[in-house]
Design a protein around this motif. Structure first.
Motif, PDB file in Angstrom:
ATOM      1  N   PHE A  74      30.573 -11.859  42.335  1.00 43.47           N
ATOM      2  CA  PHE A  74      30.417 -13.576  42.649  1.00 43.47           C
ATOM      3  C   PHE A  74      31.785 -14.025  43.106  1.00 43.47           C
ATOM      4  N   GLU A  75      31.786 -15.106  43.842  1.00 43.58           N
ATOM      5  CA  GLU A  75      32.929 -15.820  44.324  1.00 43.58           C
ATOM      6  C   GLU A  75      33.537 -16.634  43.048  1.00 43.58           C
ATOM      7  N   ARG A  76      34.908 -16.672  42.747  1.00 46.40           N
ATOM      8  CA  ARG A  76      35.142 -17.460  41.753  1.00 46.40           C
ATOM      9  C   ARG A  76      34.922 -18.926  41.974  1.00 46.40           C
ATOM     10  N   ASN A  77      34.834 -19.584  40.628  1.00 43.93           N
ATOM     11  CA  ASN A  77      34.789 -20.948  40.543  1.00 43.93           C
ATOM     12  C   ASN A  77      33.690 -21.698  41.774  1.00 43.93           C
ATOM     13  N   ALA A  78      32.497 -20.828  41.713  1.00 50.97           N
ATOM     14  CA  ALA A  78      31.563 -21.278  42.805  1.00 50.97           C
ATOM     15  C   ALA A  78      30.068 -21.121  41.929  1.00 50.97           C
ATOM     16  N   TRP A  79      29.212 -21.764  42.423  1.00 52.78           N
ATOM     17  CA  TRP A  79      27.726 -21.712  42.018  1.00 52.78           C
ATOM     18  C   TRP A  79      27.094 -20.478  42.383  1.00 52.78           C
ATOM     19  N   THR A  80      26.228 -19.943  42.073  1.00 48.19           N
ATOM     20  CA  THR A  80      25.290 -18.642  42.244  1.00 48.19           C
ATOM     21  C   THR A  80      23.931 -19.114  43.164  1.00 48.19           C
ATOM     22  N   ASP A  81      23.177 -18.292  43.013  1.00 54.09           N
ATOM     23  CA  ASP A  81      22.156 -18.208  44.015  1.00 54.09           C
ATOM     24  C   ASP A  81      21.060 -19.566  43.776  1.00 54.09           C
ATOM     25  N   ASP A  82      21.219 -20.133  42.388  1.00 51.47           N
ATOM     26  CA  ASP A  82      20.569 -21.048  41.735  1.00 51.47           C
ATOM     27  C   ASP A  82      20.566 -22.489  42.791  1.00 51.47           C
ATOM     28  N   THR A  83      21.789 -22.690  42.652  1.00 55.64           N
ATOM     29  CA  THR A  83      22.207 -23.884  43.635  1.00 55.64           C
ATOM     30  C   THR A  83      22.015 -23.489  45.056  1.00 55.64           C
ATOM     31  N   ASP A  84      22.330 -22.298  45.765  1.00 57.84           N
ATOM     32  CA  ASP A  84      21.973 -22.145  46.948  1.00 57.84           C
ATOM     33  C   ASP A  84      20.623 -22.598  47.345  1.00 57.84           C
ATOM     34  N   HIS A  85      19.631 -22.124  46.519  1.00 51.81           N
ATOM     35  CA  HIS A  85      18.270 -22.217  46.791  1.00 51.81           C
ATOM     36  C   HIS A  85      17.841 -23.760  46.805  1.00 51.81           C
ATOM     37  N   ALA A  86      18.634 -24.475  45.515  1.00 51.02           N
ATOM     38  CA  ALA A  86      18.351 -25.969  45.946  1.00 51.02           C
ATOM     39  C   ALA A  86      18.982 -26.629  47.059  1.00 51.02           C
ATOM     40  N   LEU A  87      20.099 -26.058  47.615  1.00 57.75           N
ATOM     41  CA  LEU A  87      20.675 -26.687  48.634  1.00 57.75           C
ATOM     42  C   LEU A  87      19.805 -26.517  49.927  1.00 57.75           C
ATOM     43  N   LEU A  88      18.859 -25.344  49.995  1.00 57.71           N
ATOM     44  CA  LEU A  88      18.155 -25.134  51.136  1.00 57.71           C
ATOM     45  C   LEU A  88      16.875 -26.068  51.123  1.00 57.71           C
ATOM     46  N   ILE A  89      16.604 -26.855  49.964  1.00 57.13           N
ATOM     47  CA  ILE A  89      15.735 -27.892  50.023  1.00 57.13           C
ATOM     48  C   ILE A  89      16.485 -29.025  50.599  1.00 57.13           C
ATOM     49  N   ILE A  90      17.507 -29.364  50.182  1.00 60.08           N
ATOM     50  CA  ILE A  90      18.474 -30.639  50.395  1.00 60.08           C
ATOM     51  C   ILE A  90      18.782 -30.636  52.197  1.00 60.08           C
ATOM     52  N   LEU A  91      19.168 -29.186  52.567  1.00 58.46           N
ATOM     53  CA  LEU A  91      19.336 -29.184  53.950  1.00 58.46           C
ATOM     54  C   LEU A  91      18.133 -29.157  54.943  1.00 58.46           C
ATOM     55  N   SER A  92      16.891 -28.683  54.178  1.00 56.63           N
ATOM     56  CA  SER A  92      15.760 -28.891  54.972  1.00 56.63           C
ATOM     57  C   SER A  92      15.434 -30.419  55.258  1.00 56.63           C
ATOM     58  N   TYR A  93      15.482 -31.014  54.031  1.00 60.04           N
ATOM     59  CA  TYR A  93      14.991 -32.449  54.064  1.00 60.04           C
ATOM     60  C   TYR A  93      15.870 -33.109  54.941  1.00 60.04           C
ATOM     61  N   LEU A  94      17.135 -32.803  55.058  1.00 61.47           N
ATOM     62  CA  LEU A  94      17.943 -33.838  56.023  1.00 61.47           C
ATOM     63  C   LEU A  94      17.844 -33.334  57.462  1.00 61.47           C
ATOM     64  N   HIS A  95      17.547 -31.965  57.774  1.00 65.17           N
ATOM     65  CA  HIS A  95      17.292 -31.509  58.970  1.00 65.17           C
ATOM     66  C   HIS A  95      16.051 -32.164  59.627  1.00 65.17           C
ATOM     67  N   ASN A  96      14.939 -32.086  58.627  1.00 68.82           N
ATOM     68  CA  ASN A  96      13.750 -32.663  59.201  1.00 68.82           C
ATOM     69  C   ASN A  96      13.478 -34.170  58.728  1.00 68.82           C
ATOM     70  N   GLU A  97      14.506 -34.980  58.903  1.00 68.77           N
ATOM     71  CA  GLU A  97      14.504 -36.281  58.699  1.00 68.77           C
ATOM     72  C   GLU A  97      13.831 -36.970  57.637  1.00 68.77           C
ATOM     73  N   GLY A  98      14.008 -36.349  56.453  1.00 67.63           N
ATOM     74  CA  GLY A  98      13.306 -36.883  55.213  1.00 67.63           C
ATOM     75  C   GLY A  98      11.854 -36.610  55.160  1.00 67.63           C
ATOM     76  N   LYS A  99      11.689 -35.426  55.610  1.00 66.38           N
ATOM     77  CA  LYS A  99      10.320 -34.811  55.224  1.00 66.38           C
ATOM     78  C   LYS A  99      10.572 -33.516  54.606  1.00 66.38           C
ATOM     79  N   VAL A 100       9.653 -33.283  53.467  1.00 67.88           N
ATOM     80  CA  VAL A 100       9.362 -32.178  52.641  1.00 67.88           C
ATOM     81  C   VAL A 100       8.608 -31.488  53.322  1.00 67.88           C
ATOM     82  N   LEU A 101       8.950 -30.016  53.712  1.00 66.27           N
ATOM     83  CA  LEU A 101       8.183 -29.347  54.209  1.00 66.27           C
ATOM     84  C   LEU A 101       8.469 -27.783  53.626  1.00 66.27           C
ATOM     85  N   PRO A 102       7.450 -27.507  53.168  1.00 67.85           N
ATOM     86  CA  PRO A 102       7.518 -26.210  52.217  1.00 67.85           C
ATOM     87  C   PRO A 102       7.567 -24.989  53.235  1.00 67.85           C
ATOM     88  N   GLN A 103       6.966 -25.099  54.433  1.00 68.30           N
ATOM     89  CA  GLN A 103       7.057 -23.779  55.420  1.00 68.30           C
ATOM     90  C   GLN A 103       8.510 -23.829  55.893  1.00 68.30           C
TER      91      GLN A 103
END
Length: 455
Positions: A74-103
């Motif tokens: 792992f990269e030093r002083n960085a988060w792991t896969d847990d936060t990466d996966h949470a970020l996928l939700i945030i980035l998806s939400y931002l990209h889709n202009e405020g929609k939660v899209l499981p697909q």
């Protein structure tokens, strides 16, 4: 502003406090994840031996991390896969202009499994067995929920790991303007993309509803926490398609009811001490109820320790998360989920600076959290900033997908890094052995000199 967000206008301070708690949720989780890596997969006694001072710092002088085959990836002083996966939700939400899209999240997760978090050029490290198995199924993108359900049934309906719970905290922020019913459905629909077991769904509903409730000022006491626990459990139990995924007619009513055991649930969410949870128990460390129980207990401790305090000391977050990770087990995931709840409770302003100022990608995460908060409607709206064209939010991170040759090259670089770190570890161990051996030889010479003088 929608009626559901009217609470933000009750007092001028409410919006700024809610904003602080949004940042506390996102950063609290990422910090728990990063600090948890120090002891991830260690038994408690080994965690205590490796870090006897129980003090961690991500700023100089940083706390040296134990060097071994796991941590060296792992990269030093960085988060792991847990936060990466949470970020996928945030980035998806931002990209889709405020929609939660499981697909859309499913598409991003499959990309992450193969290529990592492209916007930050982070390789995929720490892939969970269930997530890997589900996302690599050829039919996954066609019907993620169906693939997840079939894999769960094939396991004998026993597999309930923490992989969907660790990513769910952004949903609590997204759902701040939703009613409780919609909040539960939002959490459930995102869980079943990979984790169909009703225990996983319950855990995601609880985490999401607690963060929503704290942000809205509706969760103020342990009694309020207990109310959310029961509401989420009862709601999932009342949804046939969630309690018995696929509506398997071969299961008898008692067998269906047994998929959610209230005594098992209560044993974890009403734990009184870290020892009650046995977080480092072999073959059980990734169990979703252990992760949920540790997060609930961390929040309870936070409520008890801050109720009479204002302002809140940063020591509260630091001490509770440190106590949690020193229990070993799946420490990064436990602290990731606990850090989200506790970070939401105390707010970003009360996170320890020796952690928050040292985490890698801090400025990037600040910018994404700010935009996320505006998109949700908590921060003051700035239409231009909310709707800005941000290539980071694209599924490929705006960088395109890596070719096979590029992936192979990255894999070779990672292997070389691991080998170099392992070499450094062995050299350090040898130097330590030589130092101890030399010290012992010096004592022997001194003893011989004293015994030979006779004066």
């Amino acid at each position: 502003m929608t009626d559901e967000l009217e609470f933000l206008s009750v007092h001028p301070f409410v919006r700024s406090i809610a904003q602080d708690k949004v940042f506390g949720t996102i950063f609290g989780s990422a910090l728990g994840d990063a600090i948890g890596l120090y002891t991830e997969f260690l038994p408690q006694h080994e965690a205590e031996r490796s870090y006897p001072y129980r003090k961690f710092s991500l700023v100089s002088p940083t706390t040296p991390i134990r060097s071994d085959s796991h941590r060296n990836k792992f990269e030093r002083n960085a988060w792991t896969d847990d936060t990466d996966h949470a970020l996928l939700i945030i980035l998806s939400y931002l990209h889709n202009e405020g929609k939660v899209l499981p697909q859309d999240f499913a598409v991003r997760l499959q990309i992450w499994i193969d290529q990592g978090l492209r916007c930050l050029d982070r390789p995929p490290m720490g892939i969970g067995r269930l997530v890997a198995g589900v996302t690599k199924d050829p039919a996954f993108l066609e019907s993620p929920e169906d693939v997840a359900r079939k894999r769960w049934i094939k396991s004998g309906r026993h597999v309930a790991p923490n992989g969907s719970l660790m990513r769910t905290h952004p949903l609590g922020i997204i759902c701040v303007g939703f009613n409780l019913e919609k909040t539960f459905w939002t959490a459930a629909n995102m869980s079943v993309v990979t984790h169909a077991d009703p225990r996983c769904v319950v855990a995601c509903c609880i985490s999401t509803a607690l963060i929503r409730g704290i942000l809205r000022g509706e969760v103020l006491t342990e009694a309020d926490v207990d109310t959310i626990l029961q509401q989420a459990y009862d709601w999932v139990e009342a949804q046939p398609e969630l309690l018995n995924p696929g509506q398997d007619e071969e299961l008898t009513p008692p067998e269906v009811a047994g998929l959610l055991d209230p005594k098992e649930f209560e044993r974890y969410v009403y734990a009184q001490t870290w020892d009650d949870l046995k977080l480092d128990a072999a073959q059980q460390i990734g169990y979703v109820y252990k992760c949920l129980g540790s997060a609930i207990l961390a929040l309870r401790f936070g409520i008890r320790q801050t109720a009479p305090q204002f302002p809140i000391s940063p020591d509260v977050f630091e001490n509770i998360i440190t106590d949690l990770i020193m229990c070993g087990g799946d420490a990064d995931t436990n602290a990731c989920v606990a850090g989200a709840l506790l970070g939401c409770w105390v707010g970003y302003s009360c996170l320890p600076l020796t952690w928050a100022n040292g985490i890698v990608y801090k400025e990037w995460l600040c910018k994404k959290t700010e935009r996320f908060s505006r998109m949700v409607g908590i921060a003051y709206d700035n239409a231009e900033a909310v709707n800005e064209n941000d290539p980071d939010t694209a599924p490929d991170g705006g960088k395109g997908l890596l070719s096979k040759e590029e992936l192979d090259r990255k894999e070779r670089d990672i292997i070389l890094m691991i080998l170099n770190r392992d070499k450094e570890r062995k050299e350090e161990e040898e130097r330590e052995r030589q130092r101890v051996r030399g010290k012992g030889f010096g004592k022997w010479l001194k003893g011989m000199s004293s015994s030979g003088s006779g004066k």
